[in-house]
Design an enzyme around this catalytic site. Sequence first.
Site, PDB file in Angstrom:
ATOM      1  N   GLU A  55     -39.984  73.752 -18.223  1.00  0.00           N
ATOM      2  CA  GLU A  55     -40.963  73.925 -19.291  1.00  0.00           C
ATOM      3  C   GLU A  55     -40.421  74.851 -20.371  1.00  0.00           C
ATOM      4  O   GLU A  55     -39.786  75.861 -20.046  1.00  0.00           O
ATOM      5  CB  GLU A  55     -42.268  74.494 -18.711  1.00  0.00           C
ATOM      6  N   ILE A 107     -59.287  75.463  -6.847  1.00  0.00           N
ATOM      7  CA  ILE A 107     -59.179  74.398  -7.842  1.00  0.00           C
ATOM      8  C   ILE A 107     -59.434  73.044  -7.200  1.00  0.00           C
ATOM      9  O   ILE A 107     -60.169  72.210  -7.746  1.00  0.00           O
ATOM     10  CB  ILE A 107     -57.798  74.438  -8.521  1.00  0.00           C
ATOM     11  N   ARG A 120     -48.070  72.539 -10.087  1.00  0.00           N
ATOM     12  CA  ARG A 120     -46.807  73.054 -10.585  1.00  0.00           C
ATOM     13  C   ARG A 120     -45.817  71.901 -10.728  1.00  0.00           C
ATOM     14  O   ARG A 120     -45.863  70.924  -9.973  1.00  0.00           O
ATOM     15  CB  ARG A 120     -46.240  74.125  -9.636  1.00  0.00           C
ATOM     16  N   PHE A 125     -56.720  72.054  -1.154  1.00  0.00           N
ATOM     17  CA  PHE A 125     -58.166  72.260  -1.061  1.00  0.00           C
ATOM     18  C   PHE A 125     -58.511  73.737  -1.233  1.00  0.00           C
ATOM     19  O   PHE A 125     -59.364  74.278  -0.564  1.00  0.00           O
ATOM     20  CB  PHE A 125     -58.684  71.727   0.284  1.00  0.00           C
ATOM     21  N   GLY A 126     -57.783  74.382  -2.161  1.00  0.00           N
ATOM     22  CA  GLY A 126     -58.134  75.742  -2.543  1.00  0.00           C
ATOM     23  C   GLY A 126     -59.258  75.715  -3.559  1.00  0.00           C
ATOM     24  O   GLY A 126     -60.008  74.733  -3.666  1.00  0.00           O
ATOM     25  N   GLY A 172     -53.930  73.944 -18.777  1.00  0.00           N
ATOM     26  CA  GLY A 172     -55.185  73.599 -18.125  1.00  0.00           C
ATOM     27  C   GLY A 172     -56.164  74.743 -17.987  1.00  0.00           C
ATOM     28  O   GLY A 172     -57.376  74.537 -17.930  1.00  0.00           O
ATOM     29  N   HIS A 195     -49.011  72.634 -19.891  1.00  0.00           N
ATOM     30  CA  HIS A 195     -49.313  73.732 -18.966  1.00  0.00           C
ATOM     31  C   HIS A 195     -50.426  74.594 -19.568  1.00  0.00           C
ATOM     32  O   HIS A 195     -50.312  75.816 -19.666  1.00  0.00           O
ATOM     33  CB  HIS A 195     -48.076  74.578 -18.673  1.00  0.00           C
TER      34      HIS A 195
END
Length: 310
Positions: A265, A156, A236, A153-154, A286, A284
């Site tokens: 990745e 983002i 992540r 709930f940061g 976004g 990766h």
Amino acid sequence: MKLVVTCKQMQAELPRLKSILEDHGFEIHAPSLEGRQQFSASELIEFTSDATAIIAGDDELSDEFFRGCPDLRVLVRWGIGTDSVDFESASQHGVTVRNTPGVFNDEVADMAMSYVLALARRTIEIHQAVANGDWPKIEGATLSGATLGVVGFGGIGRAIVKRALAFGMSVKVVDPYASASDLSNFGVHSTDLETLARESRFVVLACPATEETFHLVDESFLTSMRDDAFVVNVGRGTLVDEKALILALKSSSIAGAALDVYESEPLPSKSELRALSNVIFGSHNGSNTREGVARASDKSVQVLLECLIN
């Protein structure tokens, strides 16, 4: 002062920001990545052994790197994630480490919801069928009234919650650091991880990579999920145990997944995920919008000047 910029996105912004940096006494070096996504520690040292500062991307910012850069005073990690940074070594070598938090909240939240929509309405499957000459009538799922579980709930996570509520979804949140008043102000419910897994139609991961969140989505979590549920990871790659996820997707114990990030990745060519039809793949990417890149680059310069000039 020598400044090395290894973040590819930031390098594209240098023509716009170069005069500001040079006016503050920086000599700018931007080594080419030549098709790579990041530099290893040993490669970095070739460019940064005498550098005062670095604005880095997803590079290997390990103890080897810090030991090889005795003049380094400031490391700005372009973007949000700092899991590639050896903070203990940075501290031992007197290097200030900063990132640019909050610069991609809306971009990553948009991407998360685009994955939710694509999974719910199976838009990629329909697109591919029509492109191949078919005219399918594939049943989807309605978002309004569906439960979205958000882990983290940061900035983002909150941006994702706002979008989900606008779609009429019921939202549950897992975040041990979120205050009850913050959650109440958003009109969402706090719950535990097991309940979130059991009750959510869509689970979106938007938390950082830490020891506590490593393989948060494991066999136990996936077994608890509904068989019509989906996992979306915009956090992540290490948040998800990919072996367990592959088994769950193969057995249809969950309906599908959308992954913007992976444990390794780029996604290895031999990954079993690639053969699964119920997965949507990202790269990766976004945060990668024109506006977001400019915002993060401006913030990187601001942070750098705060650390070394102001």
